[in-house]
Structures are given as C-alpha cells and as structure tokens.
Design an enzyme around this catalytic site. Structure first.
Site, PDB file in Angstrom:
ATOM      1  N   THR A  38      -5.902 -15.608   7.336  1.00  0.00           N
ATOM      2  CA  THR A  38      -4.530 -15.636   7.856  1.00  0.00           C
ATOM      3  C   THR A  38      -4.438 -14.543   8.924  1.00  0.00           C
ATOM      4  OG1 THR A  38      -3.717 -13.938   6.348  1.00  0.00           O
ATOM      5  CG2 THR A  38      -3.703 -16.222   5.524  1.00  0.00           C
ATOM      6  N   ALA A  85      -3.787 -12.433  -1.025  1.00  0.00           N
ATOM      7  CA  ALA A  85      -2.335 -12.474  -1.220  1.00  0.00           C
ATOM      8  C   ALA A  85      -1.655 -12.350   0.126  1.00  0.00           C
ATOM      9  CB  ALA A  85      -1.892 -11.316  -2.122  1.00  0.00           C
ATOM     10  N   THR A 133      -0.020  -4.571  -7.976  1.00  0.00           N
ATOM     11  CA  THR A 133       0.667  -3.496  -7.275  1.00  0.00           C
ATOM     12  C   THR A 133       1.727  -2.854  -8.162  1.00  0.00           C
ATOM     13  OG1 THR A 133       2.295  -3.101  -5.531  1.00  0.00           O
ATOM     14  CG2 THR A 133       2.117  -5.353  -6.282  1.00  0.00           C
ATOM     15  N   ASP A 134       1.976  -1.562  -7.934  1.00  0.00           N
ATOM     16  CA  ASP A 134       3.018  -0.880  -8.710  1.00  0.00           C
ATOM     17  C   ASP A 134       4.418  -1.423  -8.394  1.00  0.00           C
ATOM     18  OD1 ASP A 134       3.253   0.203  -6.138  1.00  0.00           O
ATOM     19  OD2 ASP A 134       3.219   2.289  -6.786  1.00  0.00           O
ATOM     20  N   GLU A 135       4.522  -2.210  -7.296  1.00  0.00           N
ATOM     21  CA  GLU A 135       5.847  -2.716  -6.917  1.00  0.00           C
ATOM     22  C   GLU A 135       6.402  -3.696  -7.954  1.00  0.00           C
ATOM     23  OE1 GLU A 135       6.310  -3.536  -2.705  1.00  0.00           O
ATOM     24  OE2 GLU A 135       4.667  -2.181  -2.237  1.00  0.00           O
ATOM     25  N   TYR A 159       8.015 -10.339  -2.273  1.00  0.00           N
ATOM     26  CA  TYR A 159       6.596  -9.961  -2.456  1.00  0.00           C
ATOM     27  C   TYR A 159       6.339  -9.513  -3.897  1.00  0.00           C
ATOM     28  CZ  TYR A 159       2.534  -6.827  -2.540  1.00  0.00           C
ATOM     29  OH  TYR A 159       1.360  -6.192  -2.882  1.00  0.00           O
ATOM     30  N   LYS A 163       4.067 -11.205  -6.900  1.00  0.00           N
ATOM     31  CA  LYS A 163       2.926 -10.513  -7.530  1.00  0.00           C
ATOM     32  C   LYS A 163       3.159 -10.422  -9.039  1.00  0.00           C
ATOM     33  CE  LYS A 163      -0.281  -8.778  -6.041  1.00  0.00           C
ATOM     34  NZ  LYS A 163      -1.654  -9.262  -5.768  1.00  0.00           N
ATOM     35  N   ILE A 215      11.508   4.403  11.579  1.00  0.00           N
ATOM     36  CA  ILE A 215      11.763   4.895  10.214  1.00  0.00           C
ATOM     37  C   ILE A 215      12.950   4.108   9.667  1.00  0.00           C
ATOM     38  CG2 ILE A 215      12.379   6.921   8.829  1.00  0.00           C
ATOM     39  CD1 ILE A 215       9.918   7.552  10.298  1.00  0.00           C
TER      40      ILE A 215
HETATM   41  P1  NAD Z   1      -3.924  -7.931   3.342  1.00  0.00           P
HETATM   42  O1  NAD Z   1      -2.665  -8.657   3.710  1.00  0.00           O
HETATM   43  O2  NAD Z   1      -4.479  -6.912   4.252  1.00  0.00           O
HETATM   44  O3  NAD Z   1      -5.092  -8.994   3.093  1.00  0.00           O
HETATM   45  C1  NAD Z   1      -4.898 -10.190   2.392  1.00  0.00           C
HETATM   46  C2  NAD Z   1      -6.125 -11.067   2.631  1.00  0.00           C
HETATM   47  O4  NAD Z   1      -5.937 -12.294   1.865  1.00  0.00           O
HETATM   48  C3  NAD Z   1      -6.313 -11.482   4.085  1.00  0.00           C
HETATM   49  O5  NAD Z   1      -7.671 -11.345   4.453  1.00  0.00           O
HETATM   50  C4  NAD Z   1      -5.880 -12.947   4.115  1.00  0.00           C
HETATM   51  O6  NAD Z   1      -6.555 -13.711   5.108  1.00  0.00           O
HETATM   52  C5  NAD Z   1      -6.273 -13.396   2.702  1.00  0.00           C
HETATM   53  N1  NAD Z   1      -5.482 -14.543   2.252  1.00  0.00           N
HETATM   54  C6  NAD Z   1      -4.130 -14.702   2.319  1.00  0.00           C
HETATM   55  N2  NAD Z   1      -3.792 -15.908   1.816  1.00  0.00           N
HETATM   56  C7  NAD Z   1      -4.932 -16.501   1.410  1.00  0.00           C
HETATM   57  C8  NAD Z   1      -5.226 -17.754   0.787  1.00  0.00           C
HETATM   58  N3  NAD Z   1      -4.259 -18.630   0.494  1.00  0.00           N
HETATM   59  N4  NAD Z   1      -6.514 -18.027   0.491  1.00  0.00           N
HETATM   60  C9  NAD Z   1      -7.505 -17.150   0.792  1.00  0.00           C
HETATM   61  N5  NAD Z   1      -7.291 -15.967   1.385  1.00  0.00           N
HETATM   62  C10 NAD Z   1      -6.019 -15.655   1.686  1.00  0.00           C
HETATM   63  O7  NAD Z   1      -3.627  -7.330   1.905  1.00  0.00           O
HETATM   64  P2  NAD Z   1      -4.172  -5.981   1.257  1.00  0.00           P
HETATM   65  O8  NAD Z   1      -3.276  -4.881   1.638  1.00  0.00           O
HETATM   66  O9  NAD Z   1      -5.623  -5.895   1.485  1.00  0.00           O
HETATM   67  O10 NAD Z   1      -3.913  -6.295  -0.285  1.00  0.00           O
HETATM   68  C11 NAD Z   1      -4.911  -6.970  -1.051  1.00  0.00           C
HETATM   69  C12 NAD Z   1      -4.441  -7.084  -2.483  1.00  0.00           C
HETATM   70  O11 NAD Z   1      -4.205  -5.780  -3.003  1.00  0.00           O
HETATM   71  C13 NAD Z   1      -3.123  -7.851  -2.630  1.00  0.00           C
HETATM   72  O12 NAD Z   1      -3.223  -8.663  -3.777  1.00  0.00           O
HETATM   73  C14 NAD Z   1      -2.087  -6.762  -2.787  1.00  0.00           C
HETATM   74  O13 NAD Z   1      -0.999  -7.213  -3.561  1.00  0.00           O
HETATM   75  C15 NAD Z   1      -2.899  -5.710  -3.523  1.00  0.00           C
HETATM   76  N6  NAD Z   1      -2.424  -4.326  -3.314  1.00  0.00           N
HETATM   77  C16 NAD Z   1      -2.365  -3.825  -2.045  1.00  0.00           C
HETATM   78  C17 NAD Z   1      -1.919  -2.514  -1.867  1.00  0.00           C
HETATM   79  C18 NAD Z   1      -1.816  -1.910  -0.495  1.00  0.00           C
HETATM   80  O14 NAD Z   1      -1.293  -0.802  -0.361  1.00  0.00           O
HETATM   81  N7  NAD Z   1      -2.307  -2.551   0.550  1.00  0.00           N
HETATM   82  C19 NAD Z   1      -1.525  -1.743  -2.971  1.00  0.00           C
HETATM   83  C20 NAD Z   1      -1.606  -2.313  -4.249  1.00  0.00           C
HETATM   84  C21 NAD Z   1      -2.071  -3.612  -4.403  1.00  0.00           C
HETATM   85  P1  TYD Z   2       4.898  -0.391   3.846  1.00  0.00           P
HETATM   86  O1  TYD Z   2       3.718   0.272   4.467  1.00  0.00           O
HETATM   87  O2  TYD Z   2       5.406  -1.664   4.420  1.00  0.00           O
HETATM   88  O3  TYD Z   2       4.558  -0.562   2.295  1.00  0.00           O
HETATM   89  P2  TYD Z   2       5.547  -0.978   1.056  1.00  0.00           P
HETATM   90  O4  TYD Z   2       6.794  -1.546   1.593  1.00  0.00           O
HETATM   91  O5  TYD Z   2       4.732  -1.996   0.344  1.00  0.00           O
HETATM   92  O6  TYD Z   2       5.760   0.277   0.274  1.00  0.00           O
HETATM   93  O7  TYD Z   2       6.099   0.651   3.856  1.00  0.00           O
HETATM   94  C1  TYD Z   2       5.931   1.947   3.293  1.00  0.00           C
HETATM   95  C2  TYD Z   2       7.266   2.648   3.381  1.00  0.00           C
HETATM   96  O8  TYD Z   2       7.559   2.891   4.769  1.00  0.00           O
HETATM   97  C3  TYD Z   2       8.429   1.836   2.856  1.00  0.00           C
HETATM   98  O9  TYD Z   2       9.368   2.723   2.249  1.00  0.00           O
HETATM   99  C4  TYD Z   2       9.035   1.207   4.089  1.00  0.00           C
HETATM  100  C5  TYD Z   2       8.777   2.257   5.149  1.00  0.00           C
HETATM  101  N1  TYD Z   2       8.588   1.747   6.524  1.00  0.00           N
HETATM  102  C6  TYD Z   2       9.280   2.329   7.587  1.00  0.00           C
HETATM  103  O10 TYD Z   2      10.083   3.258   7.398  1.00  0.00           O
HETATM  104  N2  TYD Z   2       9.052   1.845   8.838  1.00  0.00           N
HETATM  105  C7  TYD Z   2       8.203   0.814   9.086  1.00  0.00           C
HETATM  106  O11 TYD Z   2       8.063   0.398  10.256  1.00  0.00           O
HETATM  107  C8  TYD Z   2       7.485   0.244   7.988  1.00  0.00           C
HETATM  108  C9  TYD Z   2       6.534  -0.887   8.208  1.00  0.00           C
HETATM  109  C10 TYD Z   2       7.706   0.745   6.725  1.00  0.00           C
END
Ligand code: NAD
Ligand code: TYD
Length: 368
Positions: A38, A85, A133-135, A159, A163, A215
C-alpha cells in the site's frame, strides 16, 4: 524454535526493521515477507535483503486466504509474525473502511488460513504472533497508572478499535480452536524507515524542507516513545521464549509531550548541521535550521478529533518473565533516527510523491 517465518506487512516501518533484525540475528531458516505494498509499504526498505537465498518477497493481500495457505504449505512456514495493518490514526478518521478491511477482515482471513493449514492439515508445531498497540487500551489521565496486559480495552479511534477487534479475534482462535498464538503490545515507535505521515518523521522532513511543524491542539498530549529496533528485539524474545496464549507489553518507559519532542528534534537538527557542514549544501532549503531558528517553524494547528491524551505502557511482565530490557535510551534512539533521515534522503524523497502531497493537503491544508 521458530525456523521458517512468514512476516506480513514486512515492507512497512516496524515490519522492515523486524525483518532486518531477524535476518542479522538468525542466519539459519527462511523468511517470507507478504505485503500488499500500500502507500505505506516500500520495497526499498528491504533492499539489502533481496536476492538472498533465505529471503523471499510476495506482493499480496493478507485477505487472500488461498495465497496465504499456499505460502504456508510451500514454504513450510511454522511462524507467522503479523504486522500488516492500516496504521495511521488520522487516516482512520477520514477513511475508516480500509482499517476495517485490513485490520479486522484481514486478520480473520489470516487466522483462518493458519488454522486450515496448521490445525486441520499436518498439525505441525506453529505460532501465530500478533503485533498490537497500546492504543487498544484507550487514553490515560495524568497520574493514572500505566497500561498493563490486563487493562480493559477502551479504543477511541477507528484505528485502535480495528486493532482491538483483531486482538480479540486472535485470542478467540486460540481459546476456541487451539491455534498457538502470542500477542505483543507496543507503544509509539520511532526510528529508520518510518513513513513521513507520523509525528517524528514529519518533523524531521519538514525541517529539511523548511515547512511548518504541525502541532495538534496544545501539543501537551503524551506518548510513550520506543525505538523500533528494541521493539523488534522484544518480538524476537516473545517468539523464542513466550508462552502460548499470552500477551506481552513491550516498551521503554519513556513518556514525552509532543511539543517537547518537537523542540528536541529542532535542537538535534541544528546541532547536526553545525557539526557536519555537508548538510548545509545537501539541504539548502533548510533555511530556518541553518539560521539556528528551527523552532520558528512550530505551528499549532487544529486538534485531531477524539485525540487520546496520554499513553504509557507497563512492560514489567516481559522484563520479569522473559528477561527483556531495551538497549537504546530515548536520547541515543532519537539521535540515530535524525541521523538516519539525514543520511537516507533518497529513501524519503522517493515517498514524497503525488499521493503523499494529496494526504498532506487533505490533513493540514495546502502545504507548499
Ligand atoms: P505501516 O503502516 O508502516 O506498515 C504497514 C504495512 O502493511 C505496509 O507495508 C503495508 O503495505 C502493509 N499492508 C497494509 N495492508 C495490507 C494488506 N491488506 N495485506 C498485506 N499487507 C498490507 O505500519 P507500522 O507502523 O509498521 O505498524 C506495523 C504493525 O505494528 C501494525 O499492526 C501496527 O498496529 C503495529 N504497531 C505499530 C506501532 C508504531 O508506532 N508504528 C506501535 C505499536 C504497534
Ligand atoms: P502519530 O505519530 O500519528 O502517532 P499516534 O497518533 O498513533 O500516537 O502522532 C503522535 C502524536 O503526535 C499524537 O498525539 C498526535 C500528534 N501529532 C501532531 O501533533 N502533529 C502531527 O502532524 C501528527 C502526525 C501527529
């Protein structure tokens, strides 16, 4: 011991970091990445691994059960690590459909494929590891205790609700059908290869392009930031030593208000430019940084609807039961991250395409 892995979403941010870590740490066995590529998926994030005999990449959707079943059989997969995801809260507010499709239906189809091959088929030893995720736990008030694994779910965004639903499905497939599962729950990650729609990479790249640093609201929302390679190491430990059916919080105990992080990144960027003269030539647009006035780009914008105020994770269980501790402090991790974006301009430039610009315009108003 996990030997042949299927990593879903391995071309995304956390998945790619996990794949690199696993490939370095485990010279034995094989690894298949399944990713739909994606907007958030990027093959360049896996570049160095391609062509290796133990690594293969399949472009495909986790909702395609036939494809998943054939990979599980043909590649003799014993472990699924499920990252795939839709992951961005703001996008989930504008367009929730893809979140329901991928995070809920996709996880369901993946579980069904795993059950079909592993439980109805050859009965081999297996593990389905779900990355959460903790969310899912909702939002904390100041002074509330950290989230533990036994917190009730209280998701607030499309989101986090999607999850949470996927976590429930994983739990039910274990309880009802006996699928071997583990789940890890992490707080906000930062590090290399993060798509620049999330706070930290947006701030880094907008500094280099001399664009506003957006912000939301008052900027005092708190997140518990965690270096992505430490997340990869935590998942590795759960795969190796975790108990079936268990849920493990993984985190680094590192709460920061958004505005404080943004101020810190401004300072680190100015420091990097003053220590290494090459960046002035490489990033001539970064005029505020070059003048030592990076913080003047900070711009308060409209708040996110339903914005969660605070997340903070209690990772005592994984520390005590599996001996986990993070390697990076926040200070070392954020320095590595700023430095990675400075040194990998080609990677992030390649994603600033038309669809990225459309998203930025939609979320922040025109951003030229
Ligand atoms: P990301 O959006 O960077 O990557 C998601 C990946 O999934 C992409 O490569 C996308 O192409 C692929 N994808 C999406 N839909 C798909 C489908 N239908 N089939 C196959 N592939 C598909 O996300 P991320 O930040 O790397 O997060 C990865 C996982 O970790 C998620 O499940 C997210 O909930 C979890 N997570 C992320 C964070 C964070 O801070 N990024 C924290 C806690 C948990
Ligand atoms: P984000 O990186 O989108 O992660 P999440 O919403 O999953 O926690 O955002 C982190 C924090 O930063 C969140 O409180 C939203 C805030 N934020 C901004 O203030 N400005 C921005 O442009 C973005 C993308 C996030």
């Amino acid at each position: 011991m996990p030997s042949n892995l299927l990593v879903t979403g391995g071309a995304g941010f956390v998945g790619a970091n996990f794949v690199h870590h696993w490939a370095r740490a485990h010279p034995e066995g094989s690894l298949v990445v399944l990713d739909a590529l994606t907007y958030a998926g990027n093959l360049a994030s896996l570049g160095a691994l391609e062509g290796g005999s133990r690594f293969s990449f399949v472009k495909g959707d986790i909702k395609d059960s036939e494809l998943v079943s054939s990979i599980l059989k043909e590649k003799n997969i014993d472990t699924i690590v499920h990252f795939a995801a839709e992951s961005h809260v703001d996008r989930s507010i504008y367009s929730p459909d893809a979140f329901i499709e991928t995070n809920i239906l996709g996880t369901f189809r993946l579980l069904e494929a795993a059950r079909g091959v592993w439980l109805k088929g050859d009965g081999r030893k297996h593990c389905f590891h779900h990355v959460s995720t903790d969310e899912v736990y909702g939002s904390l008030n100041p002074g509330d205790p950290f989230f533990t694994e036994s917190n009730t779910f209280s998701p607030n965004s499309p989101y986090s609700a999607s999850k949470a639903a996927s976590d429930h499905l994983v739990r039910a497939w274990h309880h009802t059908y006996g699928l071997e599962v583990t789940t890890s729950v992490s707080s906000n990650n930062f590090g290399p290869y993060q798509y620049p729609e999330k706070l930290i990479p947006i701030v880094i790249i907008n500094l280099l392009e001399n664009k506003p640093l957006p912000i939301y609201g008052d900027g005092k929302q708190i997140r518990d930031w965690f270096f992505v390679e430490d997340h990869a190491r935590g998942i590795e430990l759960v795969l190796e030593k975790g108990s079936g059916g268990e849920r493990y919080n993984i985190g680094g105990n590192n709460e920061w208000a958004n505005i404080d992080i943004v101020n810190l990144i401004c300072e680190l960027m100015e420091e990097a430019f003053s220590v290494n003269g090459k960046y002035k030539n490489q990033f001539p647009n970064a005029t505020s940084v070059i003048k030592g006035k990076a913080k003047t780009l900070i711009t308060y914008v409209k708040d996110r609807p339903g914005h969660d105020r605070r997340y903070a994770i209690d990772a005592t269980k994984i520390q005590q039961e599996l001996g986990y501790s993070p390697r990076e402090s926040f200070e070392t991790g954020i320095r590595k991250t700023v430095s990675w974006y400075l040194e990998n301009e080609a990677w992030w430039r390649s994603v600033l395409d038309g669809s990225y610009k459309d998203w930025m315009d939609r979320n922040y108003g025109v951003n030229d």
